[in-house]
Scaffold this motif. Structure first.
Motif, short mmCIF file in Angstrom:
data_model
loop_
_atom_site.label_atom_id
_atom_site.label_comp_id
_atom_site.label_asym_id
_atom_site.label_seq_id
_atom_site.Cartn_x
_atom_site.Cartn_y
_atom_site.Cartn_z
N GLY A 6 41.04 54.07 39.52
CA GLY A 6 42.13 54.17 38.58
C GLY A 6 43.47 54.04 39.27
O GLY A 6 43.56 54.09 40.49
N GLY A 7 44.51 53.89 38.49
CA GLY A 7 45.86 53.80 39.04
C GLY A 7 46.15 52.44 39.63
O GLY A 7 45.51 51.45 39.34
N ILE A 8 47.17 52.41 40.49
CA ILE A 8 47.61 51.17 41.11
C ILE A 8 46.67 50.79 42.25
O ILE A 8 46.37 51.60 43.12
CB ILE A 8 49.05 51.31 41.65
CG1 ILE A 8 49.99 51.77 40.54
CG2 ILE A 8 49.51 49.99 42.25
CD1 ILE A 8 50.07 50.86 39.35
N ALA A 9 46.23 49.52 42.24
CA ALA A 9 45.32 49.05 43.27
C ALA A 9 45.91 47.93 44.12
O ALA A 9 45.37 47.61 45.17
CB ALA A 9 44.01 48.55 42.64
N LEU A 10 47.01 47.33 43.66
CA LEU A 10 47.55 46.17 44.36
C LEU A 10 49.04 46.03 44.04
O LEU A 10 49.46 46.24 42.90
CB LEU A 10 46.81 44.90 43.93
CG LEU A 10 47.21 43.58 44.58
CD1 LEU A 10 46.87 43.60 46.08
CD2 LEU A 10 46.49 42.41 43.90
N VAL A 11 49.82 45.67 45.05
CA VAL A 11 51.26 45.45 44.86
C VAL A 11 51.60 44.02 45.27
O VAL A 11 51.21 43.56 46.36
CB VAL A 11 52.10 46.43 45.71
CG1 VAL A 11 53.60 46.16 45.52
CG2 VAL A 11 51.77 47.87 45.33
N GLY A 12 52.32 43.32 44.40
CA GLY A 12 52.77 41.97 44.70
C GLY A 12 54.26 41.94 45.00
O GLY A 12 55.03 42.67 44.38
N MET A 121 48.24 50.79 50.27
CA MET A 121 47.42 49.93 49.41
C MET A 121 47.64 48.47 49.77
O MET A 121 48.63 48.15 50.46
CB MET A 121 47.74 50.18 47.93
CG MET A 121 49.16 49.83 47.52
SD MET A 121 49.50 50.34 45.81
CE MET A 121 49.37 52.14 45.96
N PRO A 122 46.75 47.57 49.35
CA PRO A 122 46.92 46.15 49.67
C PRO A 122 48.18 45.58 49.04
O PRO A 122 48.58 45.98 47.94
CB PRO A 122 45.66 45.50 49.08
CG PRO A 122 44.70 46.60 48.88
CD PRO A 122 45.51 47.82 48.59
N VAL A 123 48.81 44.65 49.76
CA VAL A 123 49.98 43.95 49.23
C VAL A 123 49.74 42.44 49.33
O VAL A 123 49.07 41.97 50.26
CB VAL A 123 51.28 44.33 49.96
CG1 VAL A 123 51.60 45.80 49.75
CG2 VAL A 123 51.20 44.01 51.44
N PHE A 147 50.54 40.74 54.54
CA PHE A 147 50.00 40.46 53.22
C PHE A 147 48.53 40.06 53.27
O PHE A 147 48.12 39.26 54.11
CB PHE A 147 50.81 39.35 52.54
CG PHE A 147 52.25 39.71 52.33
CD1 PHE A 147 52.62 40.56 51.31
CD2 PHE A 147 53.24 39.21 53.16
CE1 PHE A 147 53.94 40.91 51.10
CE2 PHE A 147 54.58 39.55 52.97
CZ PHE A 147 54.91 40.40 51.94
N ARG A 148 47.75 40.64 52.35
CA ARG A 148 46.33 40.28 52.24
C ARG A 148 46.18 38.82 51.82
O ARG A 148 45.27 38.13 52.28
CB ARG A 148 45.64 41.19 51.21
CG ARG A 148 45.55 42.64 51.60
CD ARG A 148 44.50 42.87 52.69
NE ARG A 148 44.33 44.28 52.96
CZ ARG A 148 43.43 45.05 52.36
NH1 ARG A 148 42.61 44.53 51.44
NH2 ARG A 148 43.34 46.33 52.66
#
Length: 242
Positions: A6-12, A121-123, A147-148
């Protein structure tokens, strides 16, 4: 990407005018364009006429320096009623070459902010424009290792973001987009049910300024600079979990 939690899993992150300077150089080139055509005709709306040509050509040329230069030449011919000299057309071409040669200048605190978010978290980087030029800027920025994934797209609209979410393996509600453009970075993501952090830049291309937030304003935070991003992310992460 793990879309099960749940929640935020990825940031762009957007690139131009979010991570490094860009529009400043375009503004300088437009001012020089106006000086060039101003030698042929006395008018005050050369910038508006150039933008009208650029906007009409977006579907053909896309975004970026090369499309701008072609539009400048077309607009210059129209504005001067075909009286512009070959030498001045060459000056316009040189404006474009100058834009393509500009060094990448990171905005204050960018690397530290991206590193801090990437520690949790992944970006990913999502930018639009000319593929060759954007690849060069990403390379020269020194940020690519953070960055991933790096995505260079032709347009940033709900359809593009929906495709990227599917490829990333996340739901819209698990994604935050960070960028300076309401039109390209924030509004499409909010429309799909995602989250946004708006980082206004001091100058914005007219096309990117044409934006209305019709959906999800409560899922957006505005900050003055990326130094405030961790706090904004804490707020959105808490909301996404609630």
């Amino acid at each position: 990407m793990d879309s099960t939690r749940g929640g935020i899993a990825l940031v762009g992150f957007d690139a131009d005018d979010t991570l490094w300077k860009s529009q400043d150089y375009f503004d300088e080139a437009q001012a020089e364009f106006e000086r060039i055509v101003g030698a042929y005709v006395d008018l005050t709306d050369a910038g508006d006429r150039l933008y009208a040509v650029e906007k009409g050509n977006l579907a053909l040329f896309g975004y970026g320096v090369k499309g701008m230069v072609l539009s400048m030449i077309e607009a210059a011919v129209a504005i001067t009623e075909a009286r512009i000299s070959a030498a001045d057309v060459h000056r316009i071409v040189e404006l474009g070459k100058g834009l393509l040669r500009h060094p990448v200048e990171l905005l204050p605190g960018v690397r530290e902010a991206v590193e801090r978010i990437a520690a949790d978290m992944p970006v990913v980087l999502i930018t639009k424009g000319d593929l060759f030029h954007q690849e060069a800027k990403v390379r020269d920025s020194g940020l690519s290792d953070l960055f991933r994934r790096i995505e260079i797209v032709s347009e940033k609209d709900p359809r593009t973001y929906a495709r990227l979410f599917a490829e990333f393996g996340v739901e819209p509600g698990q994604f935050v987009m960070v960028g300076n453009s309401l039109r390209s970075d924030i509004a499409p993501v909010l429309e799909l049910g995602g989250w946004g952090v708006h980082v206004p830049y001091h100058t914005t291309w007219a096309h990117e300024a044409e934006a209305q937030l019709l959906h999800g304003g409560e899922r957006m935070r505005s900050i003055a600079g990326l130094g405030q991003l961790p706090m904004a992310m804490q707020e959105l992460t808490a909301l996404a979990r609630s």
